[in-house]
Motif scaffolding. Structure first.
Motif, PDB file in Angstrom:
ATOM      1  N   TRP A 123     -31.807  34.665  27.964  1.00 19.93           N
ATOM      2  CA  TRP A 123     -32.056  33.807  26.796  1.00 19.93           C
ATOM      3  C   TRP A 123     -30.823  32.988  26.457  1.00 19.93           C
ATOM      4  O   TRP A 123     -30.914  31.788  26.178  1.00 19.93           O
ATOM      5  CB  TRP A 123     -32.435  34.675  25.592  1.00 19.93           C
ATOM      6  CG  TRP A 123     -32.483  33.878  24.312  1.00 19.93           C
ATOM      7  CD1 TRP A 123     -33.511  33.136  23.834  1.00 19.93           C
ATOM      8  CD2 TRP A 123     -31.413  33.739  23.365  1.00 19.93           C
ATOM      9  NE1 TRP A 123     -33.152  32.539  22.654  1.00 19.93           N
ATOM     10  CE2 TRP A 123     -31.877  32.884  22.342  1.00 19.93           C
ATOM     11  CE3 TRP A 123     -30.120  34.250  23.286  1.00 19.93           C
ATOM     12  CZ2 TRP A 123     -31.078  32.542  21.255  1.00 19.93           C
ATOM     13  CZ3 TRP A 123     -29.322  33.899  22.215  1.00 19.93           C
ATOM     14  CH2 TRP A 123     -29.809  33.060  21.199  1.00 19.93           C
ATOM     15  N   ALA A 124     -29.649  33.635  26.480  1.00 18.46           N
ATOM     16  CA  ALA A 124     -28.407  32.936  26.150  1.00 18.46           C
ATOM     17  C   ALA A 124     -28.137  31.806  27.141  1.00 18.46           C
ATOM     18  O   ALA A 124     -27.711  30.713  26.757  1.00 18.46           O
ATOM     19  CB  ALA A 124     -27.235  33.923  26.137  1.00 18.46           C
ATOM     20  N   ALA A 182     -30.499  29.016  26.338  1.00 19.96           N
ATOM     21  CA  ALA A 182     -30.182  28.402  25.049  1.00 19.96           C
ATOM     22  C   ALA A 182     -28.964  27.501  25.140  1.00 19.96           C
ATOM     23  O   ALA A 182     -28.888  26.474  24.463  1.00 19.96           O
ATOM     24  CB  ALA A 182     -29.968  29.481  23.996  1.00 19.96           C
ATOM     25  N   THR A 183     -27.990  27.883  25.955  1.00 22.98           N
ATOM     26  CA  THR A 183     -26.762  27.097  26.058  1.00 22.98           C
ATOM     27  C   THR A 183     -26.866  25.997  27.110  1.00 22.98           C
ATOM     28  O   THR A 183     -25.990  25.129  27.174  1.00 22.98           O
ATOM     29  CB  THR A 183     -25.564  28.006  26.404  1.00 22.98           C
ATOM     30  OG1 THR A 183     -25.838  28.703  27.630  1.00 22.98           O
ATOM     31  CG2 THR A 183     -25.314  29.018  25.293  1.00 22.98           C
ATOM     32  N   TRP A 211     -25.505  24.134  22.379  1.00 25.72           N
ATOM     33  CA  TRP A 211     -26.204  25.157  21.587  1.00 25.72           C
ATOM     34  C   TRP A 211     -25.774  25.106  20.127  1.00 25.72           C
ATOM     35  O   TRP A 211     -26.609  25.171  19.229  1.00 25.72           O
ATOM     36  CB  TRP A 211     -25.909  26.547  22.154  1.00 25.72           C
ATOM     37  CG  TRP A 211     -26.492  27.644  21.302  1.00 25.72           C
ATOM     38  CD1 TRP A 211     -27.780  28.087  21.320  1.00 25.72           C
ATOM     39  CD2 TRP A 211     -25.820  28.393  20.278  1.00 25.72           C
ATOM     40  NE1 TRP A 211     -27.958  29.070  20.371  1.00 25.72           N
ATOM     41  CE2 TRP A 211     -26.769  29.279  19.715  1.00 25.72           C
ATOM     42  CE3 TRP A 211     -24.518  28.394  19.788  1.00 25.72           C
ATOM     43  CZ2 TRP A 211     -26.447  30.158  18.683  1.00 25.72           C
ATOM     44  CZ3 TRP A 211     -24.199  29.272  18.761  1.00 25.72           C
ATOM     45  CH2 TRP A 211     -25.154  30.143  18.223  1.00 25.72           C
ATOM     46  N   TRP A 212     -24.464  24.974  19.889  1.00 27.31           N
ATOM     47  CA  TRP A 212     -23.966  25.002  18.515  1.00 27.31           C
ATOM     48  C   TRP A 212     -24.568  23.870  17.679  1.00 27.31           C
ATOM     49  O   TRP A 212     -24.874  24.039  16.505  1.00 27.31           O
ATOM     50  CB  TRP A 212     -22.437  24.912  18.494  1.00 27.31           C
ATOM     51  CG  TRP A 212     -21.891  24.998  17.099  1.00 27.31           C
ATOM     52  CD1 TRP A 212     -21.529  23.961  16.281  1.00 27.31           C
ATOM     53  CD2 TRP A 212     -21.689  26.190  16.337  1.00 27.31           C
ATOM     54  NE1 TRP A 212     -21.106  24.430  15.070  1.00 27.31           N
ATOM     55  CE2 TRP A 212     -21.198  25.804  15.073  1.00 27.31           C
ATOM     56  CE3 TRP A 212     -21.876  27.549  16.609  1.00 27.31           C
ATOM     57  CZ2 TRP A 212     -20.894  26.725  14.083  1.00 27.31           C
ATOM     58  CZ3 TRP A 212     -21.560  28.458  15.612  1.00 27.31           C
ATOM     59  CH2 TRP A 212     -21.081  28.055  14.377  1.00 27.31           C
ATOM     60  N   ASN A 213     -24.745  22.721  18.294  1.00 28.26           N
ATOM     61  CA  ASN A 213     -25.233  21.561  17.552  1.00 28.26           C
ATOM     62  C   ASN A 213     -26.751  21.436  17.541  1.00 28.26           C
ATOM     63  O   ASN A 213     -27.285  20.468  16.988  1.00 28.26           O
ATOM     64  CB  ASN A 213     -24.606  20.285  18.124  1.00 28.26           C
ATOM     65  CG  ASN A 213     -23.157  20.135  17.726  1.00 28.26           C
ATOM     66  OD1 ASN A 213     -22.835  19.709  16.630  1.00 28.26           O
ATOM     67  ND2 ASN A 213     -22.259  20.510  18.634  1.00 28.26           N
ATOM     68  N   THR A 214     -27.434  22.409  18.141  1.00 31.64           N
ATOM     69  CA  THR A 214     -28.904  22.394  18.086  1.00 31.64           C
ATOM     70  C   THR A 214     -29.475  23.660  17.463  1.00 31.64           C
ATOM     71  O   THR A 214     -30.665  23.704  17.138  1.00 31.64           O
ATOM     72  CB  THR A 214     -29.503  22.209  19.492  1.00 31.64           C
ATOM     73  OG1 THR A 214     -28.974  23.214  20.375  1.00 31.64           O
ATOM     74  CG2 THR A 214     -29.183  20.833  20.042  1.00 31.64           C
ATOM     75  N   GLN A 215     -28.650  24.708  17.310  1.00 29.51           N
ATOM     76  CA  GLN A 215     -29.135  25.953  16.699  1.00 29.51           C
ATOM     77  C   GLN A 215     -29.390  25.750  15.206  1.00 29.51           C
ATOM     78  O   GLN A 215     -28.876  24.814  14.591  1.00 29.51           O
ATOM     79  CB  GLN A 215     -28.146  27.100  16.949  1.00 29.51           C
ATOM     80  CG  GLN A 215     -26.707  26.795  16.563  1.00 29.51           C
ATOM     81  CD  GLN A 215     -26.429  26.894  15.087  1.00 29.51           C
ATOM     82  OE1 GLN A 215     -27.044  27.683  14.379  1.00 29.51           O
ATOM     83  NE2 GLN A 215     -25.504  26.094  14.596  1.00 29.51           N
ATOM     84  N   LYS A 216     -30.188  26.630  14.624  1.00 25.76           N
ATOM     85  CA  LYS A 216     -30.607  26.500  13.225  1.00 25.76           C
ATOM     86  C   LYS A 216     -30.004  27.573  12.319  1.00 25.76           C
ATOM     87  O   LYS A 216     -30.301  27.612  11.128  1.00 25.76           O
ATOM     88  CB  LYS A 216     -32.136  26.563  13.129  1.00 25.76           C
ATOM     89  CG  LYS A 216     -32.871  25.570  14.022  1.00 25.76           C
ATOM     90  CD  LYS A 216     -32.493  24.133  13.706  1.00 25.76           C
ATOM     91  CE  LYS A 216     -33.256  23.163  14.606  1.00 25.76           C
ATOM     92  NZ  LYS A 216     -32.830  21.754  14.386  1.00 25.76           N
ATOM     93  N   TRP A 217     -29.162  28.438  12.863  1.00 24.15           N
ATOM     94  CA  TRP A 217     -28.630  29.546  12.073  1.00 24.15           C
ATOM     95  C   TRP A 217     -27.458  29.113  11.186  1.00 24.15           C
ATOM     96  O   TRP A 217     -27.291  29.591  10.082  1.00 24.15           O
ATOM     97  CB  TRP A 217     -28.178  30.690  12.995  1.00 24.15           C
ATOM     98  CG  TRP A 217     -29.286  31.268  13.807  1.00 24.15           C
ATOM     99  CD1 TRP A 217     -30.622  31.200  13.528  1.00 24.15           C
ATOM    100  CD2 TRP A 217     -29.172  31.984  15.037  1.00 24.15           C
ATOM    101  NE1 TRP A 217     -31.346  31.832  14.506  1.00 24.15           N
ATOM    102  CE2 TRP A 217     -30.475  32.335  15.453  1.00 24.15           C
ATOM    103  CE3 TRP A 217     -28.094  32.361  15.830  1.00 24.15           C
ATOM    104  CZ2 TRP A 217     -30.725  33.053  16.611  1.00 24.15           C
ATOM    105  CZ3 TRP A 217     -28.349  33.080  16.985  1.00 24.15           C
ATOM    106  CH2 TRP A 217     -29.640  33.415  17.368  1.00 24.15           C
ATOM    107  N   SER A 229     -24.450  22.573  11.605  1.00 21.79           N
ATOM    108  CA  SER A 229     -23.721  21.952  12.708  1.00 21.79           C
ATOM    109  C   SER A 229     -22.937  20.753  12.178  1.00 21.79           C
ATOM    110  O   SER A 229     -22.728  20.621  10.975  1.00 21.79           O
ATOM    111  CB  SER A 229     -24.695  21.535  13.814  1.00 21.79           C
ATOM    112  OG  SER A 229     -25.666  20.647  13.315  1.00 21.79           O
TER     113      SER A 229
END
Length: 375
Positions: A48-49, A52-53, A240-246, A249
């Motif tokens: 998954w990682a 995701a990246t 990933w950092w600029n597309t994640q929702k947690w 960004s």
């Protein structure tokens, strides 16, 4: 009698014990099952990682599933295409030839001199200007090997293929301004003059004193601090950092108005709005090859330190200008002042009560153009 009872109880007890043993043995997990479950779990997490990246492939302009090509393009040394637009007087009759480098989340349609300078002034001074889509933006092919040096070589090749002569001017704004430093490093012999307008600054350039860079860095929004940390230390995680929702960004990539100072908001209030091309083309091939790779290059580890550059015009045959607003919240004025102190051959212009967008204020583009050309 007692013995018989004892034998019966013992038999019953034995049968009960046997049933419990059988029950226990039937419910026991196979040996090593926990290790296998953990292995499968961690393998799933890693898969998954990885997905995701891993950024999605770009939608190349002109490909079956990509955007159409609507502007002229040149073919570069490595087979990539570079899209461009020409403005002003024809280059054959031009007295001044300027290559304009657009900023973050912009494209060739964001040429300051084409959109904000007086057409009459452009005509009177006989100015020709060309802007181009940096790799991955607009209609220019992505460059997976992009570096500050490769951009300087792209600019030189664009000038040669368009026949701009042995020398030309280069002007960049915001992140485009930061990348103009690479022209001063790698193609200084081709430059007639240089303009950096509110250029972005890399906090990790070695010559910055730690106390100054840390002070400026601490004044940024937390979300932008983390965005730059990731781009610098973990570039492979930038997408990933600029597309994640947690977590929040980049505020710049999300086009947050919170970044703009009061002077910027005043300039924005007078904008007529962007054209359709200005709104849609910058990210049309995908955010990774445009925005995210831009962040990695702008705030990554550079091949050189701009503050160690030598004057490209020792005989005053040209000049390098830097324009900076004192209320710029994208590019802190403290870092720009330090660069100007380290490089005394730079002509530094600091504007009071001005933000990041000061170049679009009434008449400012004309002032920049005349100062750059010395007229």
């Amino acid at each position: 009698m007692a013995a018989g009872v004892t034998r019966k109880i013992s038999a019953a007890s034995a049968r009960s014990h046997t049933r419990k043993a059988k029950s226990s043995s039937s419910s026991a997990l196979p040996k090593g099952i926990f290790k296998k479950v953990l292995l499968v779990f961690f393998s799933g997490v890693l898969a998954w990682a990885y997905q995701a990246t891993r950024p999605p492939p770009p939608k190349i302009c002109g490909s079956p599933d990509g955007p159409p090509v609507t502007s002229p393009r040149i073919k570069l040394r490595d087979g990539r295409h570079l899209s461009y637009l020409e403005y002003g007087v024809p280059k054959e009759t031009a007295k001044y030839k300027i290559i304009y480098v657009h900023g973050f989340d912009n494209c060739k349609h964001h040429n300051l001199f084409a959109t904000a300078a007086s057409p009459a002034l452009i005509e009177d001074l006989k100015v020709y200007t060309v802007s181009f889509d940096r790799p991955g933006y607009g209609e220019s092919d992505p460059d997976p090997n992009r570096t500050p040096k490769s951009l300087a070589l792209d600019i030189e090749e664009l000038a040669d293929q368009l026949g701009l002569g042995s020398k030309f001017y280069v002007v960049g704004m915001s992140m485009g301004g930061e990348l103009v430093w690479s022209c001063l490093k790698y193609i200084p012999h081709r430059l007639a003059g240089v303009g950096l307008i509110a250029p972005v600054v890399n906090h990790w350039w070695p010559s910055f004193p730690l106390n100054i860079s840390n002070e400026v860095y601490s004044e940024m929004f937390k979300q932008d601090q983390w965005c730059l940390r990731v781009a610098h230390h973990l570039p492979w995680l930038t997408h990933w950092w600029n597309t994640q929702k947690w977590f929040p960004s980049s505020s710049v990539a999300s086009q947050s108005l919170a970044m703009f100072s009061p002077p910027d908001m005043e300039v924005l209030s007078k904008f007529n709005g962007e054209t359709e091309a200005q709104k849609t083309q910058p990210r049309q091939q995908g955010e990774y090859e445009s925005l995210h790779r831009d962040l990695v290059i702008a705030f990554g580890k550079w091949e050189f330190d701009p503050m160690e550059l030598e004057n490209p015009f020792p005989n005053n045959e040209g000049s390098v200008h830097v324009w900076q607003g004192d209320d710029d919240r994208f590019t802190p004025v403290k870092l720009q002042r330090y660069i100007a102190q380290r490089l005394p051959w730079i002509k530094y212009h600091e504007l009071t009560n001005a933000g990041h967008l000061f170049a679009f204020a009434d008449g400012m583009a004309d002032t920049i153009l005349k100062t750059l050309l010395g007229v």
